[in-house]
Design an enzyme around this catalytic site. Structure first.
Site, PDB file in Angstrom:
ATOM      1  N   TYR A 289      48.731  48.467  39.844  1.00  7.51           N
ATOM      2  CA  TYR A 289      48.300  49.195  41.052  1.00  7.51           C
ATOM      3  C   TYR A 289      48.931  48.694  42.350  1.00  7.51           C
ATOM      4  O   TYR A 289      48.566  49.149  43.423  1.00  7.51           O
ATOM      5  CB  TYR A 289      46.773  49.238  41.138  1.00  7.51           C
ATOM      6  CG  TYR A 289      46.190  49.987  39.965  1.00  7.51           C
ATOM      7  CD1 TYR A 289      46.164  51.379  39.964  1.00  7.51           C
ATOM      8  CD2 TYR A 289      45.732  49.327  38.828  1.00  7.51           C
ATOM      9  CE1 TYR A 289      45.674  52.083  38.881  1.00  7.51           C
ATOM     10  CE2 TYR A 289      45.236  50.015  37.736  1.00  7.51           C
ATOM     11  CZ  TYR A 289      45.214  51.398  37.766  1.00  7.51           C
ATOM     12  OH  TYR A 289      44.732  52.090  36.688  1.00  7.51           O
ATOM     13  N   LYS A 430      46.542  46.060  26.466  1.00 10.11           N
ATOM     14  CA  LYS A 430      45.990  47.275  27.069  1.00 10.11           C
ATOM     15  C   LYS A 430      46.688  48.432  26.370  1.00 10.11           C
ATOM     16  O   LYS A 430      47.880  48.660  26.568  1.00 10.11           O
ATOM     17  CB  LYS A 430      46.255  47.288  28.575  1.00 10.11           C
ATOM     18  CG  LYS A 430      45.843  48.583  29.275  1.00 10.11           C
ATOM     19  CD  LYS A 430      45.991  48.455  30.781  1.00 10.11           C
ATOM     20  CE  LYS A 430      45.816  49.765  31.516  1.00 10.11           C
ATOM     21  NZ  LYS A 430      46.093  49.616  32.969  1.00 10.11           N
ATOM     22  N   ASP A 432      47.222  52.213  25.881  1.00  8.25           N
ATOM     23  CA  ASP A 432      47.034  53.329  26.798  1.00  8.25           C
ATOM     24  C   ASP A 432      47.460  54.662  26.156  1.00  8.25           C
ATOM     25  O   ASP A 432      48.139  54.672  25.139  1.00  8.25           O
ATOM     26  CB  ASP A 432      47.862  53.042  28.056  1.00  8.25           C
ATOM     27  CG  ASP A 432      47.325  53.768  29.270  1.00  8.25           C
ATOM     28  OD1 ASP A 432      46.428  54.615  29.119  1.00  8.25           O
ATOM     29  OD2 ASP A 432      47.811  53.491  30.383  1.00  8.25           O
ATOM     30  N   CYS A 474      42.469  52.577  26.646  1.00  5.94           N
ATOM     31  CA  CYS A 474      42.644  53.323  27.897  1.00  5.94           C
ATOM     32  C   CYS A 474      43.150  54.704  27.534  1.00  5.94           C
ATOM     33  O   CYS A 474      43.920  54.864  26.589  1.00  5.94           O
ATOM     34  CB  CYS A 474      43.637  52.585  28.792  1.00  5.94           C
ATOM     35  SG  CYS A 474      43.808  53.281  30.436  1.00  5.94           S
ATOM     36  N   ARG A 489      38.476  51.269  29.150  1.00  7.39           N
ATOM     37  CA  ARG A 489      38.504  51.939  30.458  1.00  7.39           C
ATOM     38  C   ARG A 489      37.583  53.137  30.374  1.00  7.39           C
ATOM     39  O   ARG A 489      37.638  53.904  29.412  1.00  7.39           O
ATOM     40  CB  ARG A 489      39.918  52.407  30.754  1.00  7.39           C
ATOM     41  CG  ARG A 489      40.614  51.551  31.768  1.00  7.39           C
ATOM     42  CD  ARG A 489      40.160  51.779  33.175  1.00  7.39           C
ATOM     43  NE  ARG A 489      40.713  53.017  33.676  1.00  7.39           N
ATOM     44  CZ  ARG A 489      41.992  53.163  33.942  1.00  7.39           C
ATOM     45  NH1 ARG A 489      42.845  52.174  33.806  1.00  7.39           N
ATOM     46  NH2 ARG A 489      42.430  54.324  34.376  1.00  7.39           N
ATOM     47  N   ASP A 493      42.157  56.442  36.889  1.00  3.42           N
ATOM     48  CA  ASP A 493      42.800  55.321  37.589  1.00  3.42           C
ATOM     49  C   ASP A 493      42.248  55.153  38.999  1.00  3.42           C
ATOM     50  O   ASP A 493      42.011  56.129  39.700  1.00  3.42           O
ATOM     51  CB  ASP A 493      44.302  55.582  37.727  1.00  3.42           C
ATOM     52  CG  ASP A 493      45.035  55.459  36.407  1.00  3.42           C
ATOM     53  OD1 ASP A 493      44.385  55.502  35.354  1.00  3.42           O
ATOM     54  OD2 ASP A 493      46.269  55.315  36.461  1.00  3.42           O
TER      55      ASP A 493
HETATM   56  C1  9PG Z   1      50.706  53.203  33.482  1.00  2.02           C
HETATM   57  C2  9PG Z   1      49.319  53.658  33.841  1.00  2.02           C
HETATM   58  C3  9PG Z   1      48.347  52.488  34.039  1.00  2.02           C
HETATM   59  C4  9PG Z   1      46.941  53.033  34.246  1.00  2.02           C
HETATM   60  C5  9PG Z   1      46.567  53.929  33.097  1.00  2.02           C
HETATM   61  C6  9PG Z   1      47.571  55.059  32.981  1.00  2.02           C
HETATM   62  O1  9PG Z   1      49.875  61.622  33.509  1.00  2.02           O
HETATM   63  N1  9PG Z   1      48.697  61.224  33.380  1.00  2.02           N
HETATM   64  O2  9PG Z   1      47.804  61.972  33.032  1.00  2.02           O
HETATM   65  C7  9PG Z   1      48.400  59.853  33.606  1.00  2.02           C
HETATM   66  C8  9PG Z   1      47.094  59.426  33.532  1.00  2.02           C
HETATM   67  C9  9PG Z   1      46.810  58.078  33.730  1.00  2.02           C
HETATM   68  C10 9PG Z   1      47.822  57.191  33.974  1.00  2.02           C
HETATM   69  C11 9PG Z   1      49.124  57.627  34.069  1.00  2.02           C
HETATM   70  C12 9PG Z   1      49.427  58.967  33.875  1.00  2.02           C
HETATM   71  O3  9PG Z   1      47.519  55.868  34.129  1.00  2.02           O
HETATM   72  O4  9PG Z   1      45.296  54.451  33.259  1.00  2.02           O
HETATM   73  O5  9PG Z   1      46.016  51.969  34.351  1.00  2.02           O
HETATM   74  O6  9PG Z   1      48.368  51.626  32.932  1.00  2.02           O
HETATM   75  O7  9PG Z   1      48.878  54.512  32.808  1.00  2.02           O
HETATM   76  O8  9PG Z   1      51.560  54.288  33.326  1.00  2.02           O
END
Ligand code: 9PG
Length: 763
Positions: A289, A430, A432, A474, A489, A493
């Protein structure tokens, strides 16, 4: 008293001190509370077989008896009903004396001689007036949301709920196969609760998510509740002759007034799916972040150096998205990480932290070596082309596909990747964009349900990562993740700004990165914490430069994270974080870990939480998410405290004195929080408050006792260096503020009569 079971005229009656349950010949179930005016009638068991609903015609008890279940010893009644189409419905009912509800498990058996296809197993009532709940007009329905980023909250049945505008957003945050929302037709994934503040409620929630995805649908298009259905989507599973199909287990909870039905469901679902026992809640630092995708190895190293002042206080340093050559190619690196991540893991560990790494294990970028070398590993849609799973302009190749998690080679690949990363020193992952592992598509092994395939793949990751690794989920489908992750999570975000009006508008749902959206879910999903996993409310952004958050917004975000009891993760470049803001971070460490209680209200997002500590104190939080200044009041009795009480303002470090039946702090401006520590006023000796930690005394006071009629002996204990003020009420006299500075622990004596002026007690 034991559970009584009666059969007469082909109907079954089960009775306990809590409830009465009746099942008629057509497998229509009535559940009636004996304590509250809660009644659910005509909940019919149905299966959708070969394109048509199948209902029961005649019923037989095939067994009953006491048995040990994961929820305790229960009476189980096993019923079989014929349908006339060669398929029998099987229904098991479990309850026990003292249970405020029942578990229902629906399945079927194919007695014909041709295979059948099953689209869904459902328990539902379709006629208006069959659900009776008191407080009707003020009824609210909880929407859980499908995955980590999906918005959760309490809505008024009959209203229009926000829905994704873009089909890709829909694919990302909604369950595959979820019906399109229509005004008044509501869907909650996995579980829901219905209640009006102050009244008894009803909770319907699936306790298992081993094979299939599930949801609760509520039709309130005519105003009242016209239909309520709990549905397991069995994905056109083929059941051969003499074969059977089991659904997932459903909890029907009759909640007493004031009870948190979602907490009750989460407690039971956690037990049914062996959620990891509540562990000490972790803390850490994450690159995302501040640096986002532009992170470089040098940024990580520089911050590891600066984090030395938090050694023993922060646990993990986690590298997020940006190190990898491409999404999918986790063992090859971006030029900004010229030596890869292994030397960083070594440096992080040498500095005394656990090494963490981000991966999106079920995604593969179009530009990845993985997608190029193994096109047969990609999940394909009906047209035979790889399915679009995400689009991200920041990623090489932009387009990402999902892996087919039922392909044995994919699982072997995942094991190998995680085994390698573990051997490099990473033991915190983590994981994701996990929704990609449960997308609908033409899977290599179509016999695995979405939840089943997903769970197998997470288990493969776990095998590779090895014993003692911590998995943080996540973007993960919540139900199927239960039991597989230490931490999860639970919201969108966070971001270094409060609101994302345009992105929210474009998405159609409040799921864009923003402090506000992440706070909303941290509050709305607080009940899941310590029951299903450790909640991750996302990072505390505390820096004072390179942020658009005002000091008040920073404080509100930190207060919500502190009270939620979940993970505390900082994601600031320490070069942009002043001493004052670093002190704020220190006061969040260690996380309290405790699950807060959430009083029932009528707001979409609960704005009051409180945490009761073993020392008898209560930490009470109020957040103003509205556009106008808000008056707030606390009734100590509602927190389980007998008046008079003593109130300490944690955010202002101020003793606010005594209060009786009601306490009204200053009105809250928009985006502000109030955090109060409330203790019984007659505690002598006692600690009114402390600025050492945001629990304000509950965590740091390891021992407190009278040393003489006028004095108190006190041991303060918190990891690492600390400096602040503790307000003590000794045996006699007024409260005494004491300034302290110590490392790890400090013993001190405080006397009522101020013989010496309070000073700095160095350890
Ligand atoms: C890294 C991030 C961080 C973050 C995660 C995630 O396109 N989208 O819908 C989208 C949603 C969430 C997002 C990124 C893109 O954030 O939650 O903490 O790790 O990935 O890319």
């Amino acid at each position: 008293m034991t559970v009584s079971i009666e059969c007469a005229d082909g109907a079954i009656r089960v009775e306990t001190g809590e409830l009465e349950l009746r099942v008629d010949r057509a497998l229509a179930i009535d559940v009636v509370s004996r304590r509250h005016p809660t009644r659910l009638r005509g909940l019919r068991a149905r299966a959708h077989v070969d394109g048509a609903p199948l209902a029961a015609r005649d019923l037989a008890v095939i067994g009953d008896g006491e048995m040990r279940t994961r929820l305790g010893v229960a009476t189980r009644v096993q019923l079989r009903a014929v349908t006339g189409r060669g398929v029998d419905l099987l229904l098991a009912i479990e309850t026990a004396e003292g249970w405020p509800g029942v578990v229902l498990e629906l399945g079927l058996e194919n007695r014909g001689d041709a295979p059948v296809r099953v689209a869904a197993l459902e328990l539902g009532c379709d006629e208006p007036g069959q659900l009776v709940l008191s407080g009707g007009g003020a009824l609210r329905l909880y929407r859980m949301g499908y995955q980590s980023w999906s918005p959760a909250g309490w809505i008024r049945p009959g209203t229009r709920e926000p829905r994704p505008r873009l089909s890709l957003v829909r694919r990302v945050i909604c369950a595959p196969g979820a019906p399109r929302p229509v005004p008044g037709l509501h869907v909650s994934d996995f579980a829901t609760s219905l209640r009006a503040p102050g009244h008894a409620g009803l909770t319907l929630g699936f306790l298992t998510h081993e094979r299939f995805l599930s949801r609760i649908e509520l039709d309130a298009r005519g105003g009242g509740v016209a239909a309520l259905r709990a549905r397991v989507a069995t994905e056109q599973r083929v059941v051969p002759p003499r074969g059977s199909l089991a659904g997932e287990r459903l909890w029907v909870g009759l909640d007493p007034p004031g009870a948190d039905g979602i907490a009750g469901w989460a407690e039971r679902a956690g037990r049914e799916m062996s959620a990891p026992v509540p562990a000490p809640v972790g803390s850490g630092w994450c690159t995302w972040y501040h640096f986002f995708g532009a992170v470089r190895a040098a940024d990580v190293l520089r911050n590891v150096g600066e984090l030395a002042e938090f050694a023993g206080q922060l646990e993990t340093v986690q590298i997020d998205d940006g190190y990898q050559a491409a999404v999918g190619d986790w063992l090859e690196f971006d030029p900004s990480f010229p030596d890869g991540v292994e030397p960083l893991a070594r440096a992080i560990r040498a500095a005394g932290f656990r090494a963490g790494l981000w991966l999106a294990p079920f995604l593969a970028s179009r530009a990845s070596r993985l997608a190029r070398d193994h096109p047969q590993w990609l999940l394909r849609g009906r047209d035979g082309r790889p399915l679009l799973a995400n689009l991200n302009p920041a990623w090489r190749g932009r387009v990402c596909y999902a892996l087919d998690v039922t392909h044995p080679d994919v699982l072997e690949h995942l094991r190998r990747v995680f085994r390698t990363l573990r051997s490099w020193g990473f033991d915190y992952f983590k994981l994701d964009f996990l929704y990609a592992g449960a997308l609908e598509g033409a899977r290599r092994d179509p016999s695995q349900g979405s939840a089943e395939g997903y769970r197998n793949a997470v288990r493969a990751i776990r095998e590779g990562a090895g014993d003692g690794a911590l998995l943080l989920g996540c973007g993960a489908p919540l139900g199927p993740s239960i039991g597989l992750f230490e931490a999860m999570r639970i919201g969108p975000d966070v971001a270094p700004y409060w609101r994302a009006r345009w992105t929210d508008f474009a998405y159609g749902v409040p799921a864009a990165p923003s402090a506000e959206n992440s706070i909303r879910n941290a509050l709305a999903r607080a009940s899941l914490h310590q029951r299903l996993w450790i909640n991750d409310p996302d990072c505390a952004l505390l820096r004072d430069r390179r942020t658009r958050l005002t000091p008040r917004e920073v404080q509100t975000l930190a207060a919500v994270i502190a009270t939620s009891g979940g993970l505390v993760t900082s994601s600031d470049d320490l070069a942009c974080t002043s001493g004052e803001r670093r002190a704020l971070l220190r006061r969040l460490l260690p996380p309290s870990g405790r699950a807060p209680e959430i009083p029932a209200g009528d707001a979409e997002i609960p704005s009051r939480l409180f945490v009761s500590f073993p020392d008898g104190s209560v930490l009470w939080l109020a957040v103003n998410l509205g556009p106008r200044s808000e008056r707030v009041r606390v009734e100590p009795a509602s927190l389980g405290l007998a008046p008079p009480v003593r109130v300490y303002d944690v955010l202002a470090d101020r003793d606010l004195g005594e209060a009786r039946d009601v306490f009204e702090p200053a009105p809250l401006p928009p985006r502000a929080a109030a955090l109060l520590r409330i203790t019984p006023a007659d505690l002598r000796p006692g600690v009114v408050g402390s600025s050492l930690h945001w629990s304000a005394g509950a965590l740091e006071v390891a021992r407190l006792r009278t040393s003489s009629a006028a004095g108190a002996e006190l041991r303060l204990q918190l990891p690492g260096p600390r400096e602040g003020r503790v307000i003590v009420t000794p045996g006699a006299g007024p409260a005494v503020p004491v300034h302290v500075r110590f490392s790890d622990s400090l013993d001190l004596e405080v006397r009522g009569a101020l013989e010496e002026p309070p000073g700095i007690h160095d350890h």
